[in-house]
Design an enzyme around this catalytic site. Structure first.
Site, PDB file in Angstrom:
ATOM      1  N   LYS A   1       5.755  -0.470  -9.126  1.00 31.89           N
ATOM      2  CA  LYS A   1       6.001  -0.340  -7.678  1.00 31.89           C
ATOM      3  C   LYS A   1       5.586   1.053  -7.206  1.00 31.89           C
ATOM      4  CE  LYS A   1      10.796   0.936  -8.712  1.00 31.89           C
ATOM      5  NZ  LYS A   1      12.164   0.400  -8.905  1.00 31.89           N
TER       6      LYS A   1
ATOM      7  N   HIS B   1      20.726  -5.129 -12.296  1.00 28.02           N
ATOM      8  CA  HIS B   1      20.230  -3.744 -12.374  1.00 28.02           C
ATOM      9  C   HIS B   1      21.418  -2.807 -12.564  1.00 28.02           C
ATOM     10  CE1 HIS B   1      17.218  -0.684 -11.902  1.00 28.02           C
ATOM     11  NE2 HIS B   1      17.731  -0.181 -10.813  1.00 28.02           N
TER      12      HIS B   1
ATOM     13  N   ARG C   1      12.707  -3.840 -18.318  1.00 24.48           N
ATOM     14  CA  ARG C   1      11.839  -3.419 -17.212  1.00 24.48           C
ATOM     15  C   ARG C   1      11.621  -1.911 -17.303  1.00 24.48           C
ATOM     16  NH1 ARG C   1      16.145  -6.243 -14.757  1.00 24.48           N
ATOM     17  NH2 ARG C   1      16.853  -4.303 -13.793  1.00 24.48           N
TER      18      ARG C   1
ATOM     19  N   CYS D   1       1.546  25.718   3.634  1.00 25.65           N
ATOM     20  CA  CYS D   1       0.971  25.120   4.846  1.00 25.65           C
ATOM     21  C   CYS D   1       0.702  23.629   4.590  1.00 25.65           C
ATOM     22  CB  CYS D   1      -0.327  25.816   5.214  1.00 25.65           C
ATOM     23  SG  CYS D   1      -0.215  27.616   5.238  1.00 25.65           S
TER      24      CYS D   1
ATOM     25  N   ASP E   1      -2.113  22.073   4.231  1.00 29.10           N
ATOM     26  CA  ASP E   1      -3.215  21.789   3.306  1.00 29.10           C
ATOM     27  C   ASP E   1      -3.481  22.899   2.288  1.00 29.10           C
ATOM     28  OD1 ASP E   1      -3.891  19.616   5.240  1.00 29.10           O
ATOM     29  OD2 ASP E   1      -4.402  21.355   6.471  1.00 29.10           O
TER      30      ASP E   1
ATOM     31  N   ARG F   1      23.435  -3.559  -4.373  1.00 36.27           N
ATOM     32  CA  ARG F   1      22.186  -3.524  -3.600  1.00 36.27           C
ATOM     33  C   ARG F   1      21.772  -4.945  -3.247  1.00 36.27           C
ATOM     34  NH1 ARG F   1      17.308   0.025  -6.123  1.00 36.27           N
ATOM     35  NH2 ARG F   1      17.194  -1.725  -7.558  1.00 36.27           N
TER      36      ARG F   1
ATOM     37  N   TYR G   1       2.454  31.494   7.532  1.00 36.96           N
ATOM     38  CA  TYR G   1       3.261  31.251   8.739  1.00 36.96           C
ATOM     39  C   TYR G   1       4.611  31.967   8.659  1.00 36.96           C
ATOM     40  CZ  TYR G   1       0.122  27.397  10.014  1.00 36.96           C
ATOM     41  OH  TYR G   1      -0.958  26.639  10.363  1.00 36.96           O
TER      42      TYR G   1
END
Ligand SMILES: *Cc1c(COP(=O)(O)O)cnc(C)c1O
Length: 389
Positions: free
Chosen positions: A46, A173, A226, A318, A320, A143, A272
């Protein structure tokens, strides 16, 4: 979507993740040595295989001995089908009843935990398909899942009288399998055993264990496990790391390069908000990775590896880019490891998780789709995925 193996043309930025597929295979093979030979392995892929790349991890896991895949949502299962995966896939999360037909047509197994859902879904399954399901029991996770005997009996009666529904499995689970205190785990396992006895016809695939339970509790292996986090070579929690029956091999590493190096004077400010001020004349390097890549602003102060030594990120991160304080004027193009090993030094996923006050699971999951994934087998690049090109 590029699948070129040429480092020169597959991507053009100086930031990439490397995924060691041999480590994925190793972790599954070692796990299988710890399981009875007849216990099936579900590879949990997932969230784009916890950020590692769903198709590549699914293929590698299946080749290494997994026989079933698991995802959270139907779209993830369909994405794997589109990429050519034919192995059985279980959707662990909820799915709308209207989409049961799409699942059946694509040979995708759904999780069922509600009789009303099944009555409804039934109308969407075409006459030439069978919907394969696993029934989910809630033994204490709170859940998804059936909790009461009457609910289960009602559901089972509906399933058993319907030729278009095949109940292949049943599962639950654990909420605390990664904690040292095993009391709640044991309570859940007992509750599961009790609930299994409520079935008139017990399904073939009976599974409870995530990585932590699979690694620690043979009594919870039943007929399948799992595996998620352990397959990626990460410990389910720090507290059970000393208890693991073998050492896992981490598949994920993260790399970039110096794209700018400059000398700044004592008192000069960086990034910044000018939160960092050089306390002497310093060498500052710029790295082309930022919070839009999942390299979050809270990582200000985290160290990176350059020439086998640690160097701190200075100033705000920042979107990027971010800056590091260098020990000396290093050349532009010098390799920088954000997660992984250089010489004797290592920055683990767990170190990043600790700084962000979270768990290792979250770190690989948040690595942005803008970061190309470079796959390696036997030390060689076998594939590169760049979601942009
Ligand atoms: C994500 C998930 C797993 C995998 O758990 P890991 O701790 O990563 O091994 C197993 N089962 C279910 C239901 C899950 O949602």
């Amino acid at each position: 979507m590029g699948t070129i193996v040429d480092f020169q043309t597959a991507f053009f930025r100086d930031t990439w993740a490397e995924i060691n597929l041999d480590h994925i295979s190793y972790n599954i093979e070692k796990m299988r040595e710890n399981l009875r030979a007849d216990v099936k392995v579900f590879a949990v892929v997932k969230a784009n295989a916890y950020g590692h790349g769903d198709f590549e991890i699914a293929s590698t896991a299946l080749a290494a001995g997994a026989s079933y895949l698991a995802v959270a949502i139907l779209d993830e299962a369909l994405s794997l089908r589109k990429k050519g995966i034919t192995a059985p896939i279980l959707v662990l999360g909820a799915c709308r009843p209207e989409h049961a037909g799409i699942a059946a047509e694509n040979n995708i197994t759904l999780t069922v935990f509600d009789h009303e859902w099944l009555k409804n879904a039934r109308h969407y399954v075409g006459a030439d398909h069978q919907l394969v399901i696993h029934v989910k029991l809630d033994t204490g996770m709170g859940r998804l899942g059936i909790r009461r005997r009457d609910e289960l009996e009602e559901l089972e009666a509906a399933i058993n009288s319907d030729p278009f529904i095949k109940m292949e499995g049943v599962y639950t689970h654990f909420a605390t399998a990664d904690e040292l205190d095993t009391q709640y785990f044991k309570k859940q396992l007992n509750q599961f055993q009790e609930m299994i006895s409520w079935f008139k016809i017990t399904p073939d695939i009976i599974h409870t264990s995530n990585s932590a339970a699979a690694l620690r509790f043979p009594e919870a292996h039943l007929t399948a496990v799992r595996l998620g986090i352990s397959m990626y070579g990460l410990t389910p929690s720090l507290e059970i790391e000393p208890l693991l029956p073998f050492s896992l091999k981490t598949a994920f590493t993260l790399h970039t390069k110096l794209v700018n190096v400059k000398k700044v004077q004592k008192g000069d400010k960086i990034s910044y908000g000018s939160t960092y001020e050089a306390s002497e004349d310093e060498w500052i390097g710029t790295l082309p990775i930022g919070y839009a890549d999942g390299w979050l602003r809270k990582l200000q102060g985290q160290e990176v590896l350059i020439n086998g030594k640690r160097a701190p990120i200075v100033g705000r991160i920042c979107m990027d880019q971010c800056m590091v304080k260098l020990p000396s004027p290093l050349p532009v193009g010098t390799d920088v490891t954000l997660i992984g090993q250089q010489g004797e030094e290592q920055i683990t996923v767990d170190e990043i998780a600790k700084r962000l006050q979270t768990i290792n699971y979250e770190i690989t999951c948040i690595m942005g789709s803008r970061i190309p994934r470079v796959y390696k087998k036997n030390g060689e690049v076998t594939k590169i995925i760049n979601n942009l090109l």
